[in-house]
Design a protein around this motif. Structure first.
Motif, PDB file in Angstrom:
ATOM      1  N   ASP A  39      -5.363  42.505 -50.898  1.00 46.06           N
ATOM      2  CA  ASP A  39      -4.164  42.837 -51.657  1.00 46.06           C
ATOM      3  C   ASP A  39      -4.221  42.322 -53.094  1.00 46.06           C
ATOM      4  O   ASP A  39      -3.253  42.470 -53.831  1.00 46.06           O
ATOM      5  CB  ASP A  39      -2.928  42.249 -50.979  1.00 46.06           C
ATOM      6  CG  ASP A  39      -2.679  42.886 -49.626  1.00 46.06           C
ATOM      7  OD1 ASP A  39      -2.005  42.266 -48.794  1.00 46.06           O
ATOM      8  OD2 ASP A  39      -3.174  44.008 -49.404  1.00 46.06           O
ATOM      9  N   ILE A  85       3.366  35.369 -39.999  1.00 46.23           N
ATOM     10  CA  ILE A  85       4.150  36.270 -40.832  1.00 46.23           C
ATOM     11  C   ILE A  85       4.887  37.267 -39.960  1.00 46.23           C
ATOM     12  O   ILE A  85       6.010  37.652 -40.232  1.00 46.23           O
ATOM     13  CB  ILE A  85       3.225  36.999 -41.815  1.00 46.23           C
ATOM     14  CG1 ILE A  85       2.844  36.071 -42.967  1.00 46.23           C
ATOM     15  CG2 ILE A  85       3.868  38.258 -42.358  1.00 46.23           C
ATOM     16  CD1 ILE A  85       1.928  36.684 -43.981  1.00 46.23           C
ATOM     17  N   ARG A  96       7.560  35.103 -51.734  1.00 51.52           N
ATOM     18  CA  ARG A  96       6.798  36.024 -50.887  1.00 51.52           C
ATOM     19  C   ARG A  96       7.459  36.173 -49.525  1.00 51.52           C
ATOM     20  O   ARG A  96       7.537  37.267 -48.971  1.00 51.52           O
ATOM     21  CB  ARG A  96       5.371  35.506 -50.731  1.00 51.52           C
ATOM     22  CG  ARG A  96       4.499  36.387 -49.864  1.00 51.52           C
ATOM     23  CD  ARG A  96       3.036  36.036 -50.051  1.00 51.52           C
ATOM     24  NE  ARG A  96       2.218  36.814 -49.154  1.00 51.52           N
ATOM     25  CZ  ARG A  96       1.606  36.312 -48.083  1.00 51.52           C
ATOM     26  NH1 ARG A  96       1.726  35.041 -47.790  1.00 51.52           N
ATOM     27  NH2 ARG A  96       0.880  37.073 -47.316  1.00 51.52           N
ATOM     28  N   HIS A 106      -5.975  33.528 -52.670  1.00 52.29           N
ATOM     29  CA  HIS A 106      -5.840  33.658 -51.219  1.00 52.29           C
ATOM     30  C   HIS A 106      -5.571  32.300 -50.574  1.00 52.29           C
ATOM     31  O   HIS A 106      -4.659  32.155 -49.759  1.00 52.29           O
ATOM     32  CB  HIS A 106      -7.112  34.290 -50.651  1.00 52.29           C
ATOM     33  CG  HIS A 106      -7.204  34.263 -49.165  1.00 52.29           C
ATOM     34  ND1 HIS A 106      -6.279  34.891 -48.352  1.00 52.29           N
ATOM     35  CD2 HIS A 106      -8.086  33.686 -48.333  1.00 52.29           C
ATOM     36  CE1 HIS A 106      -6.613  34.689 -47.088  1.00 52.29           C
ATOM     37  NE2 HIS A 106      -7.699  33.964 -47.046  1.00 52.29           N
ATOM     38  N   LYS A 155       5.532  30.951 -52.795  1.00 50.74           N
ATOM     39  CA  LYS A 155       5.481  31.192 -51.347  1.00 50.74           C
ATOM     40  C   LYS A 155       6.855  31.580 -50.813  1.00 50.74           C
ATOM     41  O   LYS A 155       6.981  32.440 -49.940  1.00 50.74           O
ATOM     42  CB  LYS A 155       4.974  29.938 -50.630  1.00 50.74           C
ATOM     43  CG  LYS A 155       3.480  29.733 -50.788  1.00 50.74           C
ATOM     44  CD  LYS A 155       2.996  28.591 -49.915  1.00 50.74           C
ATOM     45  CE  LYS A 155       1.472  28.541 -49.905  1.00 50.74           C
ATOM     46  NZ  LYS A 155       0.970  27.456 -49.047  1.00 50.74           N
ATOM     47  N   GLY A 166      -1.791  32.277 -50.169  1.00 46.25           N
ATOM     48  CA  GLY A 166      -1.704  32.944 -48.876  1.00 46.25           C
ATOM     49  C   GLY A 166      -1.807  34.456 -48.898  1.00 46.25           C
ATOM     50  O   GLY A 166      -1.738  35.089 -47.851  1.00 46.25           O
ATOM     51  N   PHE A 167      -2.000  35.062 -50.073  1.00 47.87           N
ATOM     52  CA  PHE A 167      -2.101  36.524 -50.102  1.00 47.87           C
ATOM     53  C   PHE A 167      -3.428  36.979 -49.503  1.00 47.87           C
ATOM     54  O   PHE A 167      -4.436  36.301 -49.626  1.00 47.87           O
ATOM     55  CB  PHE A 167      -1.990  37.037 -51.541  1.00 47.87           C
ATOM     56  CG  PHE A 167      -0.642  36.806 -52.156  1.00 47.87           C
ATOM     57  CD1 PHE A 167      -0.419  35.725 -52.988  1.00 47.87           C
ATOM     58  CD2 PHE A 167       0.411  37.668 -51.899  1.00 47.87           C
ATOM     59  CE1 PHE A 167       0.826  35.496 -53.550  1.00 47.87           C
ATOM     60  CE2 PHE A 167       1.661  37.453 -52.456  1.00 47.87           C
ATOM     61  CZ  PHE A 167       1.873  36.364 -53.286  1.00 47.87           C
ATOM     62  N   ALA A 168      -3.408  38.157 -48.873  1.00 46.16           N
ATOM     63  CA  ALA A 168      -4.644  38.707 -48.321  1.00 46.16           C
ATOM     64  C   ALA A 168      -5.585  39.108 -49.448  1.00 46.16           C
ATOM     65  O   ALA A 168      -5.154  39.616 -50.483  1.00 46.16           O
ATOM     66  CB  ALA A 168      -4.328  39.918 -47.452  1.00 46.16           C
ATOM     67  N   VAL A 201      -0.005  41.035 -44.260  1.00 49.83           N
ATOM     68  CA  VAL A 201      -1.040  40.120 -43.778  1.00 49.83           C
ATOM     69  C   VAL A 201      -1.239  39.035 -44.824  1.00 49.83           C
ATOM     70  O   VAL A 201      -0.639  39.052 -45.882  1.00 49.83           O
ATOM     71  CB  VAL A 201      -2.379  40.838 -43.504  1.00 49.83           C
ATOM     72  CG1 VAL A 201      -2.221  41.896 -42.439  1.00 49.83           C
ATOM     73  CG2 VAL A 201      -2.922  41.450 -44.777  1.00 49.83           C
ATOM     74  N   GLY A 202      -2.088  38.100 -44.528  1.00 49.25           N
ATOM     75  CA  GLY A 202      -2.285  36.975 -45.420  1.00 49.25           C
ATOM     76  C   GLY A 202      -2.126  35.723 -44.599  1.00 49.25           C
ATOM     77  O   GLY A 202      -2.077  35.780 -43.377  1.00 49.25           O
ATOM     78  N   SER A 203      -2.054  34.595 -45.261  1.00 46.64           N
ATOM     79  CA  SER A 203      -1.958  33.369 -44.482  1.00 46.64           C
ATOM     80  C   SER A 203      -0.746  32.576 -44.920  1.00 46.64           C
ATOM     81  O   SER A 203      -0.297  32.644 -46.046  1.00 46.64           O
ATOM     82  CB  SER A 203      -3.219  32.529 -44.666  1.00 46.64           C
ATOM     83  OG  SER A 203      -3.338  32.134 -46.003  1.00 46.64           O
ATOM     84  N   ASP A 204      -0.203  31.861 -44.011  1.00 40.68           N
ATOM     85  CA  ASP A 204       0.878  30.937 -44.257  1.00 40.68           C
ATOM     86  C   ASP A 204       0.906  30.047 -43.030  1.00 40.68           C
ATOM     87  O   ASP A 204       0.287  30.352 -42.022  1.00 40.68           O
ATOM     88  CB  ASP A 204       2.212  31.667 -44.434  1.00 40.68           C
ATOM     89  CG  ASP A 204       2.989  31.105 -45.606  1.00 40.68           C
ATOM     90  OD1 ASP A 204       3.706  31.867 -46.270  1.00 40.68           O
ATOM     91  OD2 ASP A 204       2.867  29.887 -45.857  1.00 40.68           O
ATOM     92  N   ILE A 229       8.763  39.589 -47.656  1.00 45.47           N
ATOM     93  CA  ILE A 229       8.306  40.023 -46.336  1.00 45.47           C
ATOM     94  C   ILE A 229       9.468  40.166 -45.370  1.00 45.47           C
ATOM     95  O   ILE A 229       9.503  41.074 -44.544  1.00 45.47           O
ATOM     96  CB  ILE A 229       7.281  39.019 -45.774  1.00 45.47           C
ATOM     97  CG1 ILE A 229       5.984  39.084 -46.575  1.00 45.47           C
ATOM     98  CG2 ILE A 229       6.997  39.288 -44.304  1.00 45.47           C
ATOM     99  CD1 ILE A 229       5.011  37.987 -46.229  1.00 45.47           C
ATOM    100  N   LYS A 230      10.437  39.261 -45.480  1.00 39.29           N
ATOM    101  CA  LYS A 230      11.476  39.219 -44.455  1.00 39.29           C
ATOM    102  C   LYS A 230      12.766  39.890 -44.854  1.00 39.29           C
ATOM    103  O   LYS A 230      13.698  39.959 -44.065  1.00 39.29           O
ATOM    104  CB  LYS A 230      11.736  37.763 -44.070  1.00 39.29           C
ATOM    105  CG  LYS A 230      10.493  37.184 -43.434  1.00 39.29           C
ATOM    106  CD  LYS A 230      10.613  35.747 -43.031  1.00 39.29           C
ATOM    107  CE  LYS A 230       9.299  35.298 -42.404  1.00 39.29           C
ATOM    108  NZ  LYS A 230       9.304  33.901 -41.992  1.00 39.29           N
TER     109      LYS A 230
END
Lengths: 426, 450
Positions: free
Chosen positions: A381, B235, A325, A372, A322, A376-378, B228-231, A329-330
């Protein structure tokens, strides 16, 4: 009108694996009538057929391998489910007409549709662990035609699709011609199949299975170097429009240092850099790339996970993934990412025939759901790939899976390039 | 010896897609089973929806029947059916007719208005097609001719409703019409070249997924530009103004989707209320990094101090997961009301966008022009209407693209229809602007009196 089978997905899958085929429902007693004529009309001359009987507490039946006029005597396979396991018992050979027109013979296996009863020999009943009586009442009867999972026309379709994918990838042009090659970073736990995926992709373009990237057979992991693999089209052809970047695996203890990730993403880490799990690269390193160009950056990240290991990821590893990831993303503009699920072929019940429609397989869907929820991945994806392990020569079905995923990654990298502000492209 | 279809794998996929991502099970094959009407009926009756596929040298012609195959001596009135042709170059065309199938002296005949529109004579491997059907299917040369093969398949996976056929044959056409309309759209009175649409909603409601889905429709494949996705936390922490190109490296489309940090029910978390005002005014630059407890100020180096009309938000879309509406907390509802107050003070037009609509097949009427009453009268819609004071026609429903790209023209229609409604709503906003409001605007001119 209900022409859906009563078989559960698992039961159907077990039967498919047993007879090496897929099924088309031809006759259903509750719809078409509990009469012999109704069954014969629909099921005669349909090739190999599978008959399934549902009693109050058992699912069992017979598989007749041939159903044409040339052969006159055939053996028949009887089966019964014990929980999800299949017990089997072969009978015959007997005259084909007995099966076709009377669906069995009195001594070993016979169905009386109008009475909704099946009669079997006591020996057979014992082998299949059915009731203690020679006659069993049933509630439903279904007959399926069996077809090859991978027949000629399907393989021709796969070959055509493979060719079309190869062509579109060879000629792929990154968005706005900003770079010549897209850089795709493979990130994931040790042993997930990152290097194997690179090898598999290279094999497709080479024409036979190759092993440029060493694959660890032990769990300590060989990949401690950062590698940026450019792939030629054929043995001495042109470079393809992507580079696969292989990093040290993630690990609870030693593995890739989290602080190295931003440097990799921004393009500061040179090819063959030796990672140190305790210490990230620094600008002082002799080969550190001070001013990386856009083409040195990572344009897409692929998180690689072994489908069979998702359930056993420790809390520490989950947290690490996590964190990785979030870094992706950031980091600056935020790199687009996907997930690659490997080793799907070795999942329970999955056979080569399933790879063609792998996203419709329930066990695979469940794995995607698990990734998922846990990481937490979509869902959209999460892609499935199939790495070469013991093979020498290419398998077009595996190639289609791998090339499809690769094309998704190229599209994802384009999304990244399209999103770049103007000042970043100069 | 296995009995298999003559269709190539690609042709099978085309038919499956044409019929709405169904499964096909072969029931009858003329070269294996007897070339007789009796044998055909034995295998095909009481099997539910079927397609009868006729093979010629360079094309395939087929008839879909929603109801049962007819039986000897019987006829079923007003059977819904449509006809299709598939050429070697993979183009397909369809034609809808209400027919009455009959079996008359060894022939399968489809009657429409007392004319035989389609006739099959298995004993002679012969087919007759009425001229009025030949032309729309593009097969004028097949008036009365012998065929190579006939196969009948059961069609599985169809929702059992009468509008299925019209929807299945009209959806691709309507989708393309919407695409053209949106590509050609120009804002009201040419006041701006692009409409800025703001997506506002809780974490996980599908704001970024909606952008990805819109882009996917125009690009023709899955896109992943927005993460996208969840956390646990949102995000999206950057303000993004997404411009979309029509196809790869094509020209920009006439709208921009603006994505924000999610709303959070807790005070001091999620998108800050004061940031919303600045976003609406057009003061927040692309890629601005939000802070939940510290709104942007005019001293920020990239703050847009003199936004013009083109920088402003022209339409606000409240994005909610339709499955979470019943469990919205009191705090989240209160937050929405706060947001709504700000939006209304600025005179913004607004819509609600409900995502993750599972039964999306039922959202639109069969001609796609309006939403279905059964959908618009759901309790979730009533709640949104009451909470946000939005007219029902501006409460939109979509299903974003999810696992493995399987292009679904009906999902496209929902996404594009929602987008069109946002653009229409934005036109209302532009139309309602005070005269003279063009070019540069002093923020004070539009700032609400407090």
């Amino acid at each position: 009108r209900n022409m859906a089978t009563r078989l559960t997905w698992i039961q159907e899958k077990k039967l498919q694996n047993l007879v090496k085929g897929k099924f088309s429902l031809l006759y259903r007693a509750s719809v078409h009538g509990f009469t012999n004529n109704s069954l014969i009309w629909r099921c005669c001359n349909q090739g190999p057929t599978l008959l399934v009987i549902y009693s109050s507490d058992h699912v069992f039946g017979s598989y007749i391998p041939q159903n044409d006029k040339n052969k006159t005597r055939v053996s028949c396979l009887l089966f019964a489910f014990e929980e999800t396991k299949i017990l089997r018992c072969e009978i015959g050979p007997h005259d084909l007409n007995d099966y076709v027109y009377h669906y069995g013979n009195k001594e070993e296996f016979q169905i009386d549709l109008s009475e909704k009863k099946v009669t079997m020999s006591l020996d057979t009943i014992k082998k299949l662990k059915l009731s203690q009586h020679q006659t069993i009442s049933f509630e439903e009867c279904e007959v399926f035609r069996c077809e090859d999972l991978l027949d000629t026309r399907k393989m021709e379709g796969v070959a055509e699709l493979r060719g079309s994918l190869l062509s579109s990838i060879r000629t792929y042009k990154p968005s706005r011609d900003l770079v010549n090659q897209m850089r795709i970073l493979l990130l994931g736990p040790i042993g997930a199949g990152k290097s194997s995926f690179f090898n598999s992709v290279k094999s497709v373009f080479r024409g036979h299975v190759t092993h440029q990237a060493l694959v660890s057979s032990d769990r300590t992991g060989i990949s401690e170097q950062y590698r940026t693999y450019s792939i030629k089209d054929g043995k001495d052809g042109n470079s393809l429009p992507f580079i696969l970047c292989d990093s040290m695996g993630l690990s609870e203890e030693k593995g890739l240092c989290m602080d190295d990730i931003p440097y990799i993403l921004k393009g500061h880490v040179p090819d063959r850099y030796q990672f140190n799990f305790m210490k990230p690269i620094t600008p002082g390193h002799s080969n550190y790339i001070d001013f990386p160009l856009l083409e040195d950056r990572i344009h897409c990240v692929a998180f690689v996970f072994d489908a069979n290991s998702i359930g056993q990821l420790s809390d520490e590893m989950v947290a690490k993934i996590k964190k990785a990831r979030r870094e992706v993303i950031k980091c600056g503009i935020g790199v687009v990412h996907v997930v690659l699920l490997t080793c799907v072929d070795s999942m329970d019940l999955i056979t080569k025939g399933d790879l063609i429609d792998i996203y419709k397989c329930m066990p695979v869907k469940l794995k995607q759901e698990e990734v998922h929820k846990k990481l937490g991945f979509a869902l959209s994806d999460i892609l499935v790939v199939s790495n070469y392990t013991s093979e020498w020569n290419l398998d077009p079905i595996k190639d289609v899976l791998n090339l499809s995923a690769l094309r998704q990654m190229l599209w994802a990298a384009d999304d990244f390039l399209e999103d770049l502000p103007l000042e970043e492209t100069g | 010896m296995a009995v298999t279809t003559r269709l190539t794998w690609n042709e099978e996929k085309i038919l499956q897609k044409l019929l709405g991502n169904v499964s096909l099970s072969l029931l009858y094959k003329s070269s294996v089973h007897e070339c007789s009407i009796g044998e055909m009926l034995d295998k095909c009756n009481h099997q539910g929806p079927t397609i009868t596929v006729i093979y010629f040298h360079n094309c395939i012609v087929g008839a879909f029947l929603l109801g049962d195959y007819p039986q000897q001596g019987e006829s079923y009135r007003n059977q819904n059916s449509f006809y299709f042709s598939l050429k070697t170059n993979k183009t397909e065309t369809t034609e809808i007719l209400n027919v009455e199938p009959r079996i008359i002296s060894k022939k399968l005949e489809f009657y429409s208005s007392n004319d035989i529109i389609f006739s099959l004579i298995p004993q002679e491997s012969k087919i007759f097609i009425h001229p009025s059907l030949l032309t729309p299917l593009g097969i004028k040369h097949l008036y009365s001719t012998n065929y190579l093969e006939c196969e009948v398949f059961r069609v599985e996976g169809i929702k059992d409703d009468k509008s299925y056929i019209r929807r299945i044959t009209g959806v691709a056409q309507y989708r393309n019409k919407l695409l053209s309309e949106l590509r050609a759209y120009t804002p009201c009175a040419d006041l701006v070249s692009k409409i800025n649409i703001l997506l506002l909603g809780p974490v996980g409601s599908g704001k970024s997924s909606f952008f990805n889905s819109v882009k996917s429709v125009f690009q023709g494949h899955v896109t992943r530009q927005a993460a996208v996705g969840s956390d646990v936390t949102s995000i999206t922490e950057l303000y993004r103004m997404y411009s979309i190109q029509d196809e790869k490296d094509g020209k920009s489309l006439p709208f921009i989707l603006c994505d924000t940090m999610g709303l959070d029910e807790k005070e001091g978390a999620g998108l800050c209320m004061d940031d919303i005002s600045h976003i609406l005014e057009g003061c927040v630059p692309d890629r601005y990094h939000f802070r939940p407890q510290q709104p942007i100020t005019s001293r920020h180096p990239t703050f847009i101090t003199s936004p013009s009309l083109k920088d402003r938000i022209h339409c606000v879309a409240y994005v909610l997961d339709i499955n979470c509406i019943d469990s919205l907390s009191f705090e989240m509802v209160a937050k929405f009301k706060q947001v709504q107050k700000i939006v209304l003070n600025y005179g913004e037009s607004h819509v609600a966008l409900l995502t993750k609509v599972k039964n999306y097949h039922g959202v639109l009427q069969e001609d796609f022009l309006n939403m279905n009453n059964t959908m618009t009268s759901q309790s979730q819609i009533m709640k949104i209407q009451a909470m946000l004071k939005i007219p029902i026609s501006n409460i939109l429903m979509v299903e974003n693209y999810a696992p493995e790209w399987e292009q679904d023209p009906l999902k496209d229609v929902l996404i594009l229809s929602a987008l069109r409604q946002m653009l229409r709503t934005a036109d209302d906003y532009l139309d309602d602007l005070p005269p003279g409001i063009t070019g540069s605007i002093r923020p004070q001119a539009l700032r609400p009196t407090l």
